[in-house]
Structures are given as structure tokens and as C-alpha cells.
Design a protein around this motif. Structure first.
Motif, PDB file in Angstrom:
ATOM      1  N   TYR A   1       0.734  -1.247  -0.161  1.00  0.00           N
ATOM      2  CA  TYR A   1      -0.018  -0.045  -0.010  1.00  0.00           C
ATOM      3  C   TYR A   1       0.913   1.176   0.031  1.00  0.00           C
ATOM      4  O   TYR A   1       0.629   2.449  -0.726  1.00  0.00           O
ATOM      5  CB  TYR A   1      -0.858  -0.043   1.315  1.00  0.00           C
ATOM      6  CG  TYR A   1      -2.095   0.878   1.201  1.00  0.00           C
ATOM      7  CD1 TYR A   1      -2.678   1.439   0.139  1.00  0.00           C
ATOM      8  CD2 TYR A   1      -2.642   1.613   2.365  1.00  0.00           C
ATOM      9  CE1 TYR A   1      -3.546   2.183   0.129  1.00  0.00           C
ATOM     10  CE2 TYR A   1      -3.480   2.256   2.359  1.00  0.00           C
ATOM     11  CZ  TYR A   1      -4.057   2.781   1.258  1.00  0.00           C
ATOM     12  OH  TYR A   1      -5.390   3.732   1.125  1.00  0.00           O
TER      13      TYR A   1
ATOM     14  N   TRP B   1      -9.532  -3.902  -0.215  1.00  0.00           N
ATOM     15  CA  TRP B   1      -8.503  -4.765  -0.374  1.00  0.00           C
ATOM     16  C   TRP B   1      -8.503  -5.668  -1.882  1.00  0.00           C
ATOM     17  O   TRP B   1      -7.563  -5.781  -2.240  1.00  0.00           O
ATOM     18  CB  TRP B   1      -7.986  -5.652   0.842  1.00  0.00           C
ATOM     19  CG  TRP B   1      -7.569  -4.795   2.160  1.00  0.00           C
ATOM     20  CD1 TRP B   1      -8.341  -4.415   3.148  1.00  0.00           C
ATOM     21  CD2 TRP B   1      -6.454  -4.016   2.001  1.00  0.00           C
ATOM     22  NE1 TRP B   1      -7.550  -3.537   3.772  1.00  0.00           N
ATOM     23  CE2 TRP B   1      -6.286  -3.484   3.257  1.00  0.00           C
ATOM     24  CE3 TRP B   1      -5.346  -3.912   1.056  1.00  0.00           C
ATOM     25  CZ2 TRP B   1      -5.512  -2.452   3.726  1.00  0.00           C
ATOM     26  CZ3 TRP B   1      -4.363  -2.689   1.454  1.00  0.00           C
ATOM     27  CH2 TRP B   1      -4.471  -2.307   2.828  1.00  0.00           C
TER      28      TRP B   1
ATOM     29  N   VAL C   1      -6.534  -3.293  -3.752  1.00  0.00           N
ATOM     30  CA  VAL C   1      -5.182  -3.122  -3.714  1.00  0.00           C
ATOM     31  C   VAL C   1      -4.474  -4.477  -4.268  1.00  0.00           C
ATOM     32  O   VAL C   1      -3.433  -4.381  -4.923  1.00  0.00           O
ATOM     33  CB  VAL C   1      -5.181  -3.153  -1.992  1.00  0.00           C
ATOM     34  CG1 VAL C   1      -3.484  -3.032  -2.105  1.00  0.00           C
ATOM     35  CG2 VAL C   1      -5.496  -1.849  -1.848  1.00  0.00           C
TER      36      VAL C   1
ATOM     37  N   THR D   1       1.455   3.968  -2.917  1.00  0.00           N
ATOM     38  CA  THR D   1       0.986   5.544  -2.689  1.00  0.00           C
ATOM     39  C   THR D   1       2.426   6.293  -2.929  1.00  0.00           C
ATOM     40  O   THR D   1       2.104   7.418  -3.518  1.00  0.00           O
ATOM     41  CB  THR D   1       0.696   5.461  -1.157  1.00  0.00           C
ATOM     42  OG1 THR D   1      -0.407   4.708  -0.774  1.00  0.00           O
ATOM     43  CG2 THR D   1       0.336   6.995  -0.949  1.00  0.00           C
TER      44      THR D   1
ATOM     45  N   MET E   1      -3.259   2.813   7.651  1.00  0.00           N
ATOM     46  CA  MET E   1      -2.985   1.515   7.626  1.00  0.00           C
ATOM     47  C   MET E   1      -2.932   0.738   9.108  1.00  0.00           C
ATOM     48  O   MET E   1      -2.040   1.176   9.640  1.00  0.00           O
ATOM     49  CB  MET E   1      -1.554   1.129   6.902  1.00  0.00           C
ATOM     50  CG  MET E   1      -1.468  -0.244   6.649  1.00  0.00           C
ATOM     51  SD  MET E   1      -2.684  -1.056   5.493  1.00  0.00           S
ATOM     52  CE  MET E   1      -2.731  -2.917   6.340  1.00  0.00           C
TER      53      MET E   1
END
Length: 327
Positions: free
Chosen positions: A174, A315, A318, A178, A252
Motif C-alpha cells: 500500500y 483490499w 489493492v 502510494t 493502515m
């Protein structure tokens, strides 16, 4: 004479029924009738075990039976999940988490269990902030410096996780998405083995739940460069969040909840959920988890089910974008 006999039978039936009702009530309230096996689908030494022991210890007091933790690592948690899905002894439960409930369904082409059909949600137990750390030998004092270092040496830095699809794996991927980073992933069989190599300097970086790693940070054996929480942690007041360091909105946290096999009787599920909420609201559980920067939650089965559904949606995107695959 007939009237007397009828009166006697009626009175006798009422007395018998009155005697049976307390017995039935006692039989229903007797659950659990033996110790409860609380399966943790990961190796000892991580946040999962800390949460399970904090919850299980308080739950045992309320249920009047021992709640013992049984670590069953392997296959990103799938081995334990499959075993518990088939359990029908009414005394086996499992610690569900972000990986087994919200990631594995999209990471694996085929699962040996269905997270939504084979299990009954009991309660969301706790949330654990993800901490981003490096070995002290890495010349990065904060997230900005780590980003610059990784970009100057693309693919040369390694980070470890407890395995593909683990919370630490997701947290780093993640962050990579980012911040547009290229850091090589090294999966391990559990948090414990991963930490061994991280502490020894064989890994440069990792993201680990605060519960399992705070002692190493406080001892100076690891350097925390950012937290995945929305606010700074009281335990690490000088460490800024990822959001503070140039990535607004970033969050997170790992989460853990209690699940029961679908075969568990509704009455047992109800009692287990009620007592679990009490356990997570107890001062002892809150104090134990707070020591490790974890947040005790507790909640109804319906609330936990809604939370799982939202996390699965989050998720799935992701996993597909990062192309996370099994080991």
C-alpha cells in the motif's frame, strides 16, 4: 374420583414441567462444557498472538472455561481456516484478520474455505496500527529519506513480511503504491522469523503491527520512520504518521476478529459474542492492548460482518492493482 385423578395428573404434569424447565435452562447455559480452542492461523510472536491471548484470557473468566491459543501457521492462514471451517465440536474458534478474510479471497484463485459462508462473525476484537521500520544500519531517519534512498537504488532494498497476503505485506505494498516505490518483498513464515532477520540486518525494512515491534523500537534495535495510524501514537510521540509526511489520507491498521465455524449453534454464537464484547471492554484487556498501542474494539456479529464486507471491497482493489499472488 375422576375429577380428583384429573386434578392429580394436571398437577403432576405441571410439577414435572416445572422441574424440566430449570434443567433445560441449565443445559443451555452450560455451554461451553470444555476448554475452547482459539486457533491463530500464524506463527507465534506477532500481533495476532498478543490480541488472541488478551481476548482469550478475559473471555475464559466470563465463560468459566479455559480458552487456549493454538498457533497453526501455513499457506497464508488457509490451513487453519480450512480446519476450523470443518470443526463441529462447538468449542473451536479462530482469529480472523485482514489477510484471511479480506485479502485471500482475491489473492488465491481457489480457497479451501469461503470466508462468508463457512464462518459466523463473532466480534471485531482489536485494531493494531502498522508501523514502518528500518534496521538502524539503513541511512534513513524518516519516510522521506527512505523514499529517496529506495528511488536511488530501485529494487536493491528488501522488506520482509509474515508471508504473502499478510498484514505487513499489504501495508508495504500500500505504501509502495502510494509513494511509487520499488522495494523487493521477502516473504517469511510468520512475524517471528521475519523479525529475526530484520533485527540481524538481513532485511532493510518492514511494516509490523505495533504490538509485536514496540519493544524493539524502544530498545533502539529498530528505527520507526512512520506510523500507519491517523494520529501519532502516545507510545511514539516523535514519530510522524505517513499522512504527515506527504501522503494525506493514508491509513493502515491491522485488524483482528473472532470467527466461529458456521456449524456453531446460534445460542452458542450469541453467548460467545456477548461475553467477547464484555472481555474486550474489560479494563484488563484494554490495559494489556494499550501497552502495545493496540485498540480494543468489541462489537456485535452484524457490525463485524459489515466491517468485513467493507474491507473486502477495499483490499480487492489493492490486491488486483499490486498483483499480489500466493507464495
Amino acid at each position: 374420583m375422576t375429577t380428583t385423578r384429573r386434578h392429580f395428573l394436571a398437577g403432576g404434569s405441571a410439577a414435572a414441567l416445572g422441574a424440566l424447565l430449570p434443567f433445560a435452562a441449565r443445559a443451555q447455559a452450560a455451554w461451553p462444557t470444555k476448554p475452547i480452542r482459539f486457533v491463530v492461523p500464524f506463527a507465534p510472536g506477532g500481533s495476532s498472538e498478543i490480541v488472541a491471548r488478551a481476548a482469550g484470557g478475559e473471555l475464559a473468566k466470563l465463560l468459566g472455561q479455559n480458552v487456549f491459543v493454538d498457533n497453526k501457521p501455513g499457506a497464508s492462514g488457509n490451513i487453519a481456516m480450512q480446519e476450523v471451517a470443518r470443526a463441529d465440536d462447538q468449542h473451536t474458534i479462530i482469529l480472523g484478520h485482514i489477510g484471511t478474510l479480506a485479502v485471500n479471497p482475491y489473492m488465491f484463485d481457489k480457497l479451501p474455505y469461503d470466508p462468508n459462508k463457512d464462518f459466523k462473525p463473532i466480534s471485531l476484537l482489536a485494531k493494531v496500527p502498522s508501523l514502518y521500520v528500518v534496521n538502524p544500519s539503513v541511512p534513513a531517519k524518516n519516510l522521506k529519506e527512505l523514499v529517496e534512498l529506495a528511488r536511488s537504488r530501485p529494487g536493491q532494498l528488501n522488506y520482509g513480511s509474515a508471508g504473502n497476503g499478510s498484514a505487513g505485506h499489504l501495508a508495504m505494498e500500500y505504501l509502495k503504491m502510494t509513494a511509487n516505490l520499488f522495494i523487493t518483498h521477502i516473504p517469511y513464515r510468520g512475524t517471528g522469523p521475519q523479525l529475526t532477520d530484520l533485527l540481524a540486518g538481513r532485511l532493510e525494512a518492514a511494516s509490523v503491527g505495533a504490538s509485536a515491534i514496540l519493544p524493539h523500537i524502544k530498545a533502539g534495535k529498530l528505527r520507526c520512520i512512520a506510523t500507519g495510524s491517523t494520529q501519532r501514537l502516545p507510545q511514539l510521540p516523535d514519530v510522524p504518521t505517513v499522512a504527515e509526511q506527504g501522503y494525506p489520507g493514508f491509513e493502515m491498521t491491522q485488524w483482528y476478529g473472532m470467527m466461529a465455524p458456521a456449524s456453531m449453534a446460534p445460542a452458542n454464537v450469541e453467548r460467545l459474542s456477548v461475553e467477547t464484547v464484555k472481555a474486550m471492554k474489560s479494563s484488563a484487556a484494554i490495559e494489556r492492548l494499550t501497552q502495545d498501542a493496540a485498540q480494543a474494539v468489541g462489537g456485535t456479529p452484524a457490525q463485524f460482518a459489515q466491517f468485513i464486507a467493507a474491507e473486502q471491497k477495499r483490499w480487492k482493489a489493492v490486491v488486483e492493482r499490486a498483483k499480489i499472488k500466493p507464495e
